[in-house]
Design a protein around this motif. Structure first.
Motif, mmCIF file in Angstrom:
data_model
loop_
_atom_site.group_PDB
_atom_site.id
_atom_site.type_symbol
_atom_site.label_atom_id
_atom_site.label_comp_id
_atom_site.label_asym_id
_atom_site.label_seq_id
_atom_site.Cartn_x
_atom_site.Cartn_y
_atom_site.Cartn_z
ATOM 1 N N ALA A 128 0.546 -0.898 -0.122
ATOM 2 C CA ALA A 128 0.338 -0.660 -0.011
ATOM 3 C C ALA A 128 0.908 1.458 0.251
ATOM 4 O O ALA A 128 0.448 2.136 -0.901
ATOM 5 C CB ALA A 128 -1.128 -0.244 1.511
ATOM 6 N N SER A 129 2.169 1.520 0.850
ATOM 7 C CA SER A 129 2.803 2.454 0.535
ATOM 8 C C SER A 129 3.513 3.160 0.080
ATOM 9 O O SER A 129 3.718 3.839 -1.128
ATOM 10 C CB SER A 129 3.748 2.569 1.841
ATOM 11 O OG SER A 129 4.302 1.582 2.193
ATOM 12 N N ILE A 130 3.735 1.682 -1.032
ATOM 13 C CA ILE A 130 4.833 2.354 -2.650
ATOM 14 C C ILE A 130 3.835 2.604 -3.145
ATOM 15 O O ILE A 130 4.244 3.062 -3.852
ATOM 16 C CB ILE A 130 4.887 0.233 -2.543
ATOM 17 C CG1 ILE A 130 6.668 0.254 -1.376
ATOM 18 C CG2 ILE A 130 5.773 0.789 -3.615
ATOM 19 C CD1 ILE A 130 7.158 -0.634 -1.948
ATOM 20 N N TYR A 131 2.098 1.665 -3.502
ATOM 21 C CA TYR A 131 2.151 2.330 -4.398
ATOM 22 C C TYR A 131 1.663 3.838 -4.399
ATOM 23 O O TYR A 131 1.563 4.715 -5.267
ATOM 24 C CB TYR A 131 0.421 1.507 -4.577
ATOM 25 C CG TYR A 131 0.575 0.346 -5.501
ATOM 26 C CD1 TYR A 131 1.689 -0.319 -6.692
ATOM 27 C CD2 TYR A 131 0.248 -0.969 -4.340
ATOM 28 C CE1 TYR A 131 1.693 -0.801 -7.138
ATOM 29 C CE2 TYR A 131 0.986 -2.453 -5.598
ATOM 30 C CZ TYR A 131 1.316 -2.179 -6.880
ATOM 31 O OH TYR A 131 1.774 -3.549 -6.948
ATOM 32 N N GLU A 132 1.180 4.482 -3.241
ATOM 33 C CA GLU A 132 1.326 5.229 -2.514
ATOM 34 C C GLU A 132 1.767 6.318 -3.553
ATOM 35 O O GLU A 132 1.701 7.504 -3.650
ATOM 36 C CB GLU A 132 0.943 5.354 -1.102
ATOM 37 C CG GLU A 132 0.162 7.287 -0.679
ATOM 38 C CD GLU A 132 -0.140 7.544 0.964
ATOM 39 O OE1 GLU A 132 0.386 5.627 1.589
ATOM 40 O OE2 GLU A 132 0.206 8.601 1.531
ATOM 41 N N MET A 149 -4.505 0.785 -6.645
ATOM 42 C CA MET A 149 -3.981 -0.830 -6.221
ATOM 43 C C MET A 149 -3.392 -0.929 -4.276
ATOM 44 O O MET A 149 -3.613 -1.570 -3.558
ATOM 45 C CB MET A 149 -2.584 -0.561 -7.119
ATOM 46 C CG MET A 149 -2.062 -2.080 -7.412
ATOM 47 S SD MET A 149 -3.301 -3.502 -7.935
ATOM 48 C CE MET A 149 -1.911 -4.138 -8.642
ATOM 49 N N GLY A 150 -2.839 0.727 -4.226
ATOM 50 C CA GLY A 150 -2.889 0.970 -3.733
ATOM 51 C C GLY A 150 -4.200 0.520 -2.062
ATOM 52 O O GLY A 150 -3.738 0.240 -1.462
ATOM 53 N N LEU A 151 -4.501 1.537 -2.547
ATOM 54 C CA LEU A 151 -6.258 1.245 -1.614
ATOM 55 C C LEU A 151 -6.934 -0.239 -1.335
ATOM 56 O O LEU A 151 -7.280 -0.614 -0.541
ATOM 57 C CB LEU A 151 -7.721 1.988 -2.705
ATOM 58 C CG LEU A 151 -8.504 3.198 -1.568
ATOM 59 C CD1 LEU A 151 -8.027 3.380 -0.548
ATOM 60 C CD2 LEU A 151 -9.682 3.747 -2.502
ATOM 61 N N TYR A 152 -6.950 -1.098 -2.484
ATOM 62 C CA TYR A 152 -6.973 -2.241 -2.958
ATOM 63 C C TYR A 152 -6.818 -3.297 -1.258
ATOM 64 O O TYR A 152 -6.882 -3.647 -0.509
ATOM 65 C CB TYR A 152 -6.960 -2.678 -3.807
ATOM 66 C CG TYR A 152 -6.679 -4.076 -4.404
ATOM 67 C CD1 TYR A 152 -7.898 -4.967 -3.546
ATOM 68 C CD2 TYR A 152 -5.852 -5.200 -3.371
ATOM 69 C CE1 TYR A 152 -8.221 -6.588 -3.578
ATOM 70 C CE2 TYR A 152 -5.401 -6.345 -3.915
ATOM 71 C CZ TYR A 152 -7.106 -7.433 -4.043
ATOM 72 O OH TYR A 152 -7.140 -8.541 -3.982
ATOM 73 N N ASN A 200 -6.545 -3.736 6.056
ATOM 74 C CA ASN A 200 -6.348 -2.607 7.498
ATOM 75 C C ASN A 200 -5.662 -1.580 7.214
ATOM 76 O O ASN A 200 -5.895 -1.064 9.152
ATOM 77 C CB ASN A 200 -7.996 -3.410 8.640
ATOM 78 C CG ASN A 200 -8.233 -2.738 9.683
ATOM 79 O OD1 ASN A 200 -8.683 -1.329 9.070
ATOM 80 N ND2 ASN A 200 -8.493 -2.884 10.511
ATOM 81 N N GLN A 201 -5.369 -0.404 6.412
ATOM 82 C CA GLN A 201 -4.034 0.600 7.047
ATOM 83 C C GLN A 201 -4.277 1.362 6.760
ATOM 84 O O GLN A 201 -4.924 2.907 5.881
ATOM 85 C CB GLN A 201 -3.306 -0.341 5.781
ATOM 86 C CG GLN A 201 -2.276 -1.731 6.452
ATOM 87 C CD GLN A 201 -1.317 -1.910 5.095
ATOM 88 O OE1 GLN A 201 -1.580 -2.287 4.185
ATOM 89 N NE2 GLN A 201 0.116 -2.163 5.513
ATOM 90 N N LEU A 202 -5.970 1.426 7.830
ATOM 91 C CA LEU A 202 -6.620 3.035 7.560
ATOM 92 C C LEU A 202 -5.911 4.059 7.171
ATOM 93 O O LEU A 202 -6.599 5.040 6.313
ATOM 94 C CB LEU A 202 -7.161 3.343 9.109
ATOM 95 C CG LEU A 202 -8.735 3.399 9.290
ATOM 96 C CD1 LEU A 202 -9.003 1.922 8.379
ATOM 97 C CD2 LEU A 202 -9.511 3.472 10.516
ATOM 98 N N LYS A 203 -4.860 4.333 7.298
ATOM 99 C CA LYS A 203 -4.468 5.819 7.481
ATOM 100 C C LYS A 203 -4.072 5.574 6.335
ATOM 101 O O LYS A 203 -4.052 6.946 4.887
ATOM 102 C CB LYS A 203 -2.806 6.185 8.435
ATOM 103 C CG LYS A 203 -2.310 7.381 7.720
ATOM 104 C CD LYS A 203 -1.566 7.960 8.713
ATOM 105 C CE LYS A 203 -0.819 9.889 8.966
ATOM 106 N NZ LYS A 203 -0.251 9.990 9.983
ATOM 107 N N ASN A 204 -3.655 4.966 5.151
ATOM 108 C CA ASN A 204 -2.720 4.777 3.538
ATOM 109 C C ASN A 204 -3.962 4.910 3.289
ATOM 110 O O ASN A 204 -5.033 5.596 2.196
ATOM 111 C CB ASN A 204 -2.689 3.022 3.224
ATOM 112 C CG ASN A 204 -1.039 3.213 3.951
ATOM 113 O OD1 ASN A 204 -0.836 2.333 5.179
ATOM 114 N ND2 ASN A 204 -0.016 4.252 3.692
ATOM 115 N N MET A 231 -5.126 7.606 0.226
ATOM 116 C CA MET A 231 -5.616 7.297 -0.932
ATOM 117 C C MET A 231 -6.676 8.314 -1.343
ATOM 118 O O MET A 231 -6.534 8.465 -2.469
ATOM 119 C CB MET A 231 -5.246 5.875 -1.180
ATOM 120 C CG MET A 231 -4.405 4.983 -2.064
ATOM 121 S SD MET A 231 -2.554 4.720 -1.487
ATOM 122 C CE MET A 231 -2.404 3.703 -0.348
ATOM 123 N N ASN A 232 -7.496 7.803 -0.821
ATOM 124 C CA ASN A 232 -9.323 8.806 -0.869
ATOM 125 C C ASN A 232 -8.309 9.744 -0.890
ATOM 126 O O ASN A 232 -8.388 10.535 -2.407
ATOM 127 C CB ASN A 232 -10.128 8.294 -0.194
ATOM 128 C CG ASN A 232 -10.755 7.762 -0.049
ATOM 129 O OD1 ASN A 232 -11.098 7.420 -0.564
ATOM 130 N ND2 ASN A 232 -10.463 6.744 0.622
#
Ligand code: ADP
Length: 714
Positions: free
Chosen positions: A327-331, A352-355, A361-365, A369-370
């Motif tokens: 997630a953090s990489i795609y972000e 992709m990161g959001l998915y 359950n990585q809320l901050k990510n 992303m949103n």
């Protein structure tokens, strides 16, 4: 910093060199132990070596645990079998071969349940929980297992595992946005690690605290915590050569310095971390350092360099299937593409990161992303989509900052409450114990004080008693001194009377009787009569003196018996007058007395002697024609008797000398009657025995009155 950091690395390499040789020594000594022992001891030694190498050497660790397992099976020792399976699981867990690790842990679990080994059960459930969370991203199962681990570890007082479970739980809370809870669990974790003295754990909690502060943007606090963690990890690395802790601290110091716009410093930290990860071969570490370096380049607007780092990082994470890191990489990819105005690539990456963020359950990510997606759609003029993403972002932000707990979090909450209750019970027990202890101390203190008071009173009593006794002794001493003085005076008086008073009448008797003996034929009848009457007078005086002397000596030796009785006073007065009327008549002195009949309770003989002495003195010191009066007066308490004469009287100075044996005063009577000087003293002795008083009123030349009293109650 650059040079400092180089020096540190150099030092660390040197340390590593020495610690590796130390580590080898340790391995050698464990191998030696295996070689020299047999039976269960040998299996223990195999296990010890396996555990020692669990992180640093997968092959040795697996080999030793396998041998231990086989040997334990041979002798059918379930306990050692479970331990060997557990170590096989550990070796695989640290080797990132979690599928295998899970199999071993599950087998170990079956045996541990059979043998009810609470400590081992607590440890197994912890590692199983960790695999569920880290490898399978199954939070529910992770929580179930962590929960069991806490229960067993509490029973077994296994603080080290409790510390580990709490720090894992803290991590879960942090990632899902419950920061306060995350911090609370960190405190619990730190407490347990401190109790177990597990430095590695304390360092880890410091590291996690830094991560938490970093997540909520408190960078300075985060830096402090990371540095605290680093300090412990450096010390530990000097002992076991494991640089992993040092590396992750460098990484995080790099991250927060990036956030604080210290790119140069950050670059050094992350580059150093990357070097250490490369040395240890940690793919997880390498990919993270690369990601952090990419982030620095992104903030420094070196987008190409950032993309290169990021590509490498993602590639490694894919090979290790570390999905949590996606997630953090795609972000970051998304952010770089936005800067390059490649919106469609940016959207793809962010989606992709959001998915993946949702998956884990990585809320901050998810929130970030949103946010980024809303920003893109806004720039593209697609306001509906922009609105949707923005509202998602806001609702997540709300859920994060209001600590809105999800279903999973509720489970954690329950667990936390169970814990709290247990803590409360423990605290109550503790308080109870403390209360009992203080009560015990109070009682002890009270008893002690009572004891002291008791001792003090005894001491005071003894001091007073001794003081009184001494006083009494002093009084007694003074009394006996007085008595001794009196006795001495009595004795002196006695001898003076005998030597002087008694000798002179005898002298005259002897002289006169000698005259008679020599001249009996020569003297005529008249002369003879004169001499004989003089002899008679002297003999009479000597006899009186002897009588008084005898009486007085009897008072002094206590041989006179005091026997009071009731009698009529006038009877005694009459007796006395019978004795003395001749004397009075010879001197032409008139004696009169009251005739009233009074009853007196006293020693009759003594009263007789007193009256005889007083009346005879009155006659003796009266001139011819004198008058003597005897009076008595009775009231409620006493009887007063007085003898008054109209004789020569006594001057004041002489009055003071009366009644005292040590200083007797004596003069001859008006007709030359010789006195003894003892009469008044005998009177006083007798009156004292009745507790009465004697005194005299007198005027020289006019006469005297001698008074004495006898109390009713003697
Ligand atoms: P004594 O009369 O045998 O000498 P006392 O003890 O009776 O001894 O008296 C002591 C002294 O007190 C006497 O020598 C006398 O000097 C004085 N004294 C006693 N009675 C009288 C009295 N009635 N009048 C004057 N002097 C007295």
């Amino acid at each position: 910093m650059k040079t400092t950091s180089k020096i540190i690395i150099l030092l660390l390499i040197l340390m590593l060199f020495s610690t590796f040789s130390l580590a080898n020594e340790e391995v050698d000594s464990l191998i030696h132990q295996i070689n020299i022992s047999s039976g269960i001891k040998k299996i223990d030694a195999h296990l010890e070596l396996s555990f020692y190498c669990r992180r640093s050497n997968f092959d040795i660790s697996v080999k030793q645990a396998s041998i231990a397992l086989q040997e334990a099976q041979k002798i059918n020792n379930l306990e050692l079998q479970a331990q060997a399976l557990y170590y096989l699981g550990l070796a695989n867990h640290y080797n990132d071969t979690d599928e295998k690790a899970m199999k071993y842990f599950s087998k170990a679990l079956v045996i541990a349940k059979k043998t009810n080994k609470t400590k081992l059960l607590g440890e197994l459930y912890y590692f199983i929980g960790s695999i569920y969370y880290l490898a399978y991203s199954d939070e529910n199962e992770a929580l179930v297992n962590y929960n069991k681990s806490v229960q067993y570890s509490l029973i077994a007082n296994n603080y080290r595992i409790l510390g580990a479970v709490y720090s894992s739980l803290s991590n879960m809370f942090r990632i899902s946005g419950s920061y306060e809870k995350a911090l609370e669990f960190l405190y619990k974790s730190r407490d347990n690690y401190t109790l177990s003295g597990f430095q590695d754990g304390i360092a880890w909690v410091n590291y996690m605290t830094g991560t938490l502060y970093s997540t909520i943007g408190l960078f300075e606090e985060a830096e402090k915590s990371f540095k605290e963690a680093l300090e412990i990890y450096l010390k530990l690395a000097a002992i076991d050569g494991n640089m992993n802790g040092v590396a992750i601290c460098y990484d995080q110091l790099g991250v927060i310095n990036t956030d604080m716009n210290n790119e140069e410093l950050a670059r050094n930290y992350n580059q150093d971390a990357l070097n250490l990860h490369t040395q240890s071969g940690s793919k997880f570490g390498i990919s993270n350092s690369l990601k952090y370096l990419a982030r620095i380049e992104y903030f420094s607007e070196n987008y190409d360099a950032a993309l290169i780092y990021l590509d490498s990082s993602l590639t490694i994470k894919r090979t290790t299937n570390e999905q949590k890191g996606y997630a953090s990489i795609y972000e970051l990819f998304g952010l770089i593409f936005i800067e390059n105005n490649e919106y469609s690539r940016a959207i793809d990456s962010l989606e992709m990161g959001l998915y993946h963020a949702h998956l884990n359950n990585q809320l901050k990510n998810i929130m970030n992303m949103n946010k980024h997606l809303a920003k893109i759609y806004n720039s593209l003029g697609q306001y509906d989509k922009a609105y949707n993403y923005k509202s998602h972002e806001v609702s997540i932000a709300d859920s994060i900052y209001n600590s809105n707990i999800t279903r999973n979090m509720l489970q954690l909450e329950t667990l936390y409450k169970i814990e709290q209750k247990e803590d409360q019970i423990k605290q109550l027990e503790q308080e109870n114990f403390i209360q009992e202890l203080s009560l015990f101390r109070e009682t002890n203190l009270r008893n002690f004080l009572i004891g002291i008071l008791f001792l003090l009173s005894i001491i005071i009593f003894m001091v007073v008693y001794l003081y009184r006794a001494k006083q009494r002794a002093n009084i007694e001493l003074a009394k006996s001194k007085k008595q001794v003085d009196e006795i001495n005076a009595t004795k002196d008086k006695f001898f003076s009377i005998i030597s002087h008073d008694l000798r002179s009448p005898f002298n005259s008797i002897l002289g006169l009787s000698n005259l008679l003996k020599e001249n009996s034929r020569k003297y005529d009848a008249d002369k003879m009569e004169k001499i004989i009457s003089a002899i008679y007078k002297s003999s009479h005086a000597s006899y009186a003196l002897l009588n008084n002397l005898l009486e007085w000596s009897r008072t002094q030796t206590g041989s006179i018996k005091f026997s009071p009785e009731s009698f009529i006073l006038i009877d005694v007065v009459k007796d006395v007058m019978d004795l003395l009327s001749n004397n009075a008549a010879q001197k032409d002195v008139h004696v009169s007395y009251e005739t009233k009949s009074l009853s007196l309770y006293a020693d009759k003989n003594m009263i007789h002697t007193i009256l005889r002495n007083l009346v005879s003195n009155a006659i003796k010191y009266s001139k011819p024609g004198g008058r003597i009066q005897i009076n008595y007066n009775q009231d409620d308490t006493q009887t007063l008797i007085s003898v008054t004469d109209s004789g020569i009287g006594i001057d004041q100075a002489s009055i003071n000398r009366l009644f005292r044996i040590e200083d007797t005063y004596q003069i001859d009577g008006t007709a030359g009657e010789k006195g003894t000087g003892l009469g008044l003293i005998i009177c006083k002795e007798f009156i004292d025995m009745h507790h009465g008083k004697i005194w005299v009123d007198s005027e020289l030349g006019k006469g005297s009155t001698f008074h004495f009293t006898i109390p009713d109650v003697i």
